[in-house]
Design an enzyme around this catalytic site. Structure first.
Site, PDB file in Angstrom:
ATOM      1  N   CYS A 160      30.998 -20.059 -51.840  1.00  0.00           N
ATOM      2  CA  CYS A 160      30.446 -19.093 -50.984  1.00  0.00           C
ATOM      3  C   CYS A 160      31.964 -18.127 -50.800  1.00  0.00           C
ATOM      4  CB  CYS A 160      30.667 -19.939 -49.594  1.00  0.00           C
ATOM      5  SG  CYS A 160      30.508 -18.993 -48.009  1.00  0.00           S
ATOM      6  N   ASN A 168      27.912 -24.827 -56.664  1.00  0.00           N
ATOM      7  CA  ASN A 168      27.121 -26.028 -56.142  1.00  0.00           C
ATOM      8  C   ASN A 168      27.165 -26.827 -57.490  1.00  0.00           C
ATOM      9  OD1 ASN A 168      25.576 -24.062 -54.549  1.00  0.00           O
ATOM     10  ND2 ASN A 168      25.246 -26.023 -53.785  1.00  0.00           N
ATOM     11  N   ARG A 196      21.014 -17.228 -55.374  1.00  0.00           N
ATOM     12  CA  ARG A 196      21.527 -16.936 -54.288  1.00  0.00           C
ATOM     13  C   ARG A 196      22.917 -17.559 -54.003  1.00  0.00           C
ATOM     14  NH1 ARG A 196      24.311 -19.337 -50.012  1.00  0.00           N
ATOM     15  NH2 ARG A 196      22.974 -20.932 -49.860  1.00  0.00           N
ATOM     16  N   ASP A 197      23.152 -18.770 -53.713  1.00  0.00           N
ATOM     17  CA  ASP A 197      24.417 -19.496 -53.579  1.00  0.00           C
ATOM     18  C   ASP A 197      25.468 -19.099 -54.743  1.00  0.00           C
ATOM     19  OD1 ASP A 197      26.577 -20.951 -52.729  1.00  0.00           O
ATOM     20  OD2 ASP A 197      25.427 -22.714 -51.979  1.00  0.00           O
ATOM     21  N   HIS A 256      23.602 -30.658 -49.629  1.00  0.00           N
ATOM     22  CA  HIS A 256      23.882 -29.547 -50.547  1.00  0.00           C
ATOM     23  C   HIS A 256      25.578 -29.523 -50.670  1.00  0.00           C
ATOM     24  CE1 HIS A 256      23.697 -24.930 -50.754  1.00  0.00           C
ATOM     25  NE2 HIS A 256      25.169 -25.032 -50.544  1.00  0.00           N
TER      26      HIS A 256
HETATM   27  P1  HMG Z   1      28.537  -8.003 -38.176  1.00  0.00           P
HETATM   28  O1  HMG Z   1      29.403  -7.005 -38.885  1.00  0.00           O
HETATM   29  O2  HMG Z   1      29.196  -8.944 -36.716  1.00  0.00           O
HETATM   30  O3  HMG Z   1      27.138  -7.373 -37.611  1.00  0.00           O
HETATM   31  O4  HMG Z   1      28.127  -9.059 -39.356  1.00  0.00           O
HETATM   32  P2  HMG Z   1      26.540  -6.147 -36.825  1.00  0.00           P
HETATM   33  O5  HMG Z   1      25.386  -6.868 -36.279  1.00  0.00           O
HETATM   34  O6  HMG Z   1      27.771  -5.915 -35.873  1.00  0.00           O
HETATM   35  O7  HMG Z   1      26.037  -5.338 -37.575  1.00  0.00           O
HETATM   36  C1  HMG Z   1      27.274  -4.631 -38.628  1.00  0.00           C
HETATM   37  C2  HMG Z   1      26.615  -3.817 -39.670  1.00  0.00           C
HETATM   38  O8  HMG Z   1      25.819  -4.766 -40.496  1.00  0.00           O
HETATM   39  C3  HMG Z   1      25.439  -2.985 -39.160  1.00  0.00           C
HETATM   40  O9  HMG Z   1      25.261  -1.811 -40.222  1.00  0.00           O
HETATM   41  C4  HMG Z   1      24.110  -3.606 -39.412  1.00  0.00           C
HETATM   42  O10 HMG Z   1      23.062  -2.844 -39.588  1.00  0.00           O
HETATM   43  C5  HMG Z   1      24.506  -4.466 -40.560  1.00  0.00           C
HETATM   44  P3  HMG Z   1      25.964  -0.367 -39.847  1.00  0.00           P
HETATM   45  O11 HMG Z   1      25.393   0.242 -38.614  1.00  0.00           O
HETATM   46  O12 HMG Z   1      27.521  -0.707 -39.803  1.00  0.00           O
HETATM   47  O13 HMG Z   1      25.735   0.384 -41.139  1.00  0.00           O
HETATM   48  N1  HMG Z   1      23.545  -5.686 -40.384  1.00  0.00           N
HETATM   49  C6  HMG Z   1      23.033  -6.077 -41.530  1.00  0.00           C
HETATM   50  N2  HMG Z   1      22.466  -5.646 -42.791  1.00  0.00           N
HETATM   51  C7  HMG Z   1      21.724  -6.263 -43.591  1.00  0.00           C
HETATM   52  N3  HMG Z   1      21.197  -7.348 -43.322  1.00  0.00           N
HETATM   53  C8  HMG Z   1      21.365  -7.971 -42.135  1.00  0.00           C
HETATM   54  C9  HMG Z   1      22.000  -7.120 -41.306  1.00  0.00           C
HETATM   55  N4  HMG Z   1      22.676  -7.594 -39.949  1.00  0.00           N
HETATM   56  C10 HMG Z   1      23.492  -6.810 -39.597  1.00  0.00           C
HETATM   57  N5  HMG Z   1      20.576  -8.938 -41.803  1.00  0.00           N
HETATM   58  C11 HMG Z   1      26.346 -10.484 -40.412  1.00  0.00           C
HETATM   59  C12 HMG Z   1      27.376 -10.037 -39.094  1.00  0.00           C
HETATM   60  C13 HMG Z   1      25.720 -11.717 -40.120  1.00  0.00           C
HETATM   61  C14 HMG Z   1      25.338  -9.310 -40.632  1.00  0.00           C
HETATM   62  C15 HMG Z   1      27.471 -10.614 -41.478  1.00  0.00           C
HETATM   63  O14 HMG Z   1      28.498 -11.515 -41.007  1.00  0.00           O
HETATM   64  C16 HMG Z   1      27.001 -11.128 -42.708  1.00  0.00           C
HETATM   65  O15 HMG Z   1      26.173 -10.457 -43.436  1.00  0.00           O
HETATM   66  N6  HMG Z   1      27.381 -12.289 -43.106  1.00  0.00           N
HETATM   67  C17 HMG Z   1      26.791 -13.113 -44.369  1.00  0.00           C
HETATM   68  C18 HMG Z   1      27.649 -13.878 -44.846  1.00  0.00           C
HETATM   69  C19 HMG Z   1      27.056 -14.572 -46.195  1.00  0.00           C
HETATM   70  O16 HMG Z   1      26.131 -14.257 -46.615  1.00  0.00           O
HETATM   71  N7  HMG Z   1      27.815 -15.593 -46.419  1.00  0.00           N
HETATM   72  C20 HMG Z   1      27.238 -16.479 -47.767  1.00  0.00           C
HETATM   73  C21 HMG Z   1      26.036 -17.449 -47.249  1.00  0.00           C
HETATM   74  S1  HMG Z   1      26.485 -18.608 -46.407  1.00  0.00           S
HETATM   75  C22 HMG Z   1      26.881 -19.879 -47.565  1.00  0.00           C
HETATM   76  O17 HMG Z   1      26.871 -19.672 -48.643  1.00  0.00           O
HETATM   77  C23 HMG Z   1      26.793 -21.294 -46.974  1.00  0.00           C
HETATM   78  C24 HMG Z   1      25.620 -22.226 -47.589  1.00  0.00           C
HETATM   79  O18 HMG Z   1      25.545 -22.301 -49.218  1.00  0.00           O
HETATM   80  C25 HMG Z   1      25.734 -23.662 -47.200  1.00  0.00           C
HETATM   81  C26 HMG Z   1      26.901 -24.117 -47.662  1.00  0.00           C
HETATM   82  O19 HMG Z   1      27.288 -24.187 -48.552  1.00  0.00           O
HETATM   83  O20 HMG Z   1      27.611 -24.947 -46.524  1.00  0.00           O
HETATM   84  C27 HMG Z   1      24.105 -21.693 -46.998  1.00  0.00           C
HETATM   85 MG    MG Z   2      26.376 -23.309 -50.475  1.00  0.00          MG
END
Ligand code: HMG
Ligand code: MG
Length: 307
Positions: free
Chosen positions: A241, A250, A16-17, A208
């Site tokens: 990320c 990581n 995933r990450d 993490h």
């Molecule tokens: P948004 O654009 O604000 O969402 O994104 P929305 O609610 O306005 O919806 C927009 C569109 O997204 C719509 O589709 C929704 O249906 C769809 P459209 O009508 O335009 O076709 N949508 C989704 N589709 C699939 N799955 C969903 C979903 N929700 C809405 N769950 C949102 C908000 C949160 C969805 C977006 O910002 C997003 O997906 N962000 C994810 C970012 C991400 O994955 N980042 C990496 C992971 S975090 C990380 O790596 C850190 C970590 O490792 C810890 C660390 O290292 O610190 C965990």
């Molecule tokens: Mg991470």
């Protein structure tokens, strides 16, 4: 000095990450193969995907196919990230029994990563918790930017503790403290754990650490000294990320295992088998391992020229 409880639980986040930030997007079948191989090494908790918007993170598209195809193994938990109720519903439909929500200790990062404020994200996660609790699905909580934000710099340990406390109070069974940028140091790690253990039992805290500045292993050692026994890591040090510019992957799982072996701590993972998995995934991605331990041991076996 590291005392008591000698066992460390690793959460493997490579699929995933790791893969979310690689240029090459892998077919779900390859991701399943990777995850099954990782579980064969003895890893017991593995992040298998993310039910996020495929427009935001295309590499995680097809996470439903991945989760559905994974084998059922006693003692193995396959988990996935969910940013909202829509993500949780999709994860549950794919058979997930554990998921992770992800908040941040930095407003700027929260906006860039999930398009909302910290408070809005916590409100969303309350809704996720209600549905998850009713369905008997366990929820882990991440806090990002625990030792620095890629956009605004310094982050106070108290800010991290506040978000951790909120996630724990709403029912997250574990809080993973994410050094997203990978800029933390052992001293900062100690201050961080000191602040967070005031509000969350240290047994429920996980580290993490991204390895951008080469401090991840030192930070894990500092966290071990502060009684943390859960760490996230990524085979071959994959990834990063997509919303944390400049951050690398990581800490490599191989390097963590080597550290734990040196400390005489138990973890249940076969290092040689893990190195083979690292070779497999690096070949798929056309990249070199970021694990120093893998490089050293492969060179010793004549399978890699030290650079
Ligand atoms: P948004 O654009 O604000 O969402 O994104 P929305 O609610 O306005 O919806 C927009 C569109 O997204 C719509 O589709 C929704 O249906 C769809 P459209 O009508 O335009 O076709 N949508 C989704 N589709 C699939 N799955 C969903 C979903 N929700 C809405 N769950 C949102 C908000 C949160 C969805 C977006 O910002 C997003 O997906 N962000 C994810 C970012 C991400 O994955 N980042 C990496 C992971 S975090 C990380 O790596 C850190 C970590 O490792 C810890 C660390 O290292 O610190 C965990
Ligand atoms: Mg991470």
């Amino acid at each position: 000095m590291i005392m008591a409880d000698n066992h460390v639980r690793l959460v493997e986040v490579g699929a995933r990450d790791g893969l979310q930030n690689e240029k090459r997007t892998l077919h779900p079948q390859i991701r399943v193969q990777l995850l099954e191989m990782l579980a064969d090494t003895g890893l017991r908790t593995l992040e298998a995907g993310a039910f996020v918007s495929p427009r935001w993170v295309p590499q995680m598209a097809g996470s439903d196919d991945v989760l559905k195809a994974l084998s059922v193994r006693p003692g193995v938990t396959w988990t996935a990230l969910v940013p909202n109720v829509k993500g949780l519903e999709a994860a549950m439909a794919a058979g997930c029994r554990e998921v992770a929500v992800f908040a941040a200790a930095s407003e700027a990062f929260s906006q860039k990563n999930i398009n909302c404020s910290i408070a809005q994200s916590l409100a969303r996660y309350q809704d996720v918790m209600v549905l998850a609790r009713d369905a008997g699905v366990r929820v882990r909580g991440y806090v990002s930017c625990v030792m620095g934000c890629p956009f605004t710099g310094y982050v106070k340990p108290e800010a991290v503790a506040a978000v951790s406390a909120s996630l724990f109070a709403m029912g997250c069974h574990e809080i993973s403290l994410g050094d997203t940028l990978g800029s933390g140091t052992p001293a900062a790690t100690k201050s961080l754990i000191d602040a967070c253990r005031q509000v969350v039992p240290v047994s429920a805290l996980a580290g993490h650490f991204h390895d951008t500045y080469g401090m991840a292993i030192a930070n894990i050692h500092a966290a071990l000294e502060a009684d943390v026994r859960i760490f996230d890591s990524s085979v071959a040090g994959l990834g990063g990320c997509p919303y944390s510019p400049g951050a690398t992957g990581n800490v490599a799982t191989e390097d963590v295992i080597y550290l734990l072996n040196g400390l005489g701590m138990t973890h249940g993972v076969d290092l040689d088998a893990l190195i083979d998995v690292g070779e497999f995934i690096n070949a798929q991605l056309g990249r070199e391992t970021a694990s120093r331990v893998s490089r050293a041991l492969l060179a010793k076996r004549g399978r890699l020229q030290p650079s």
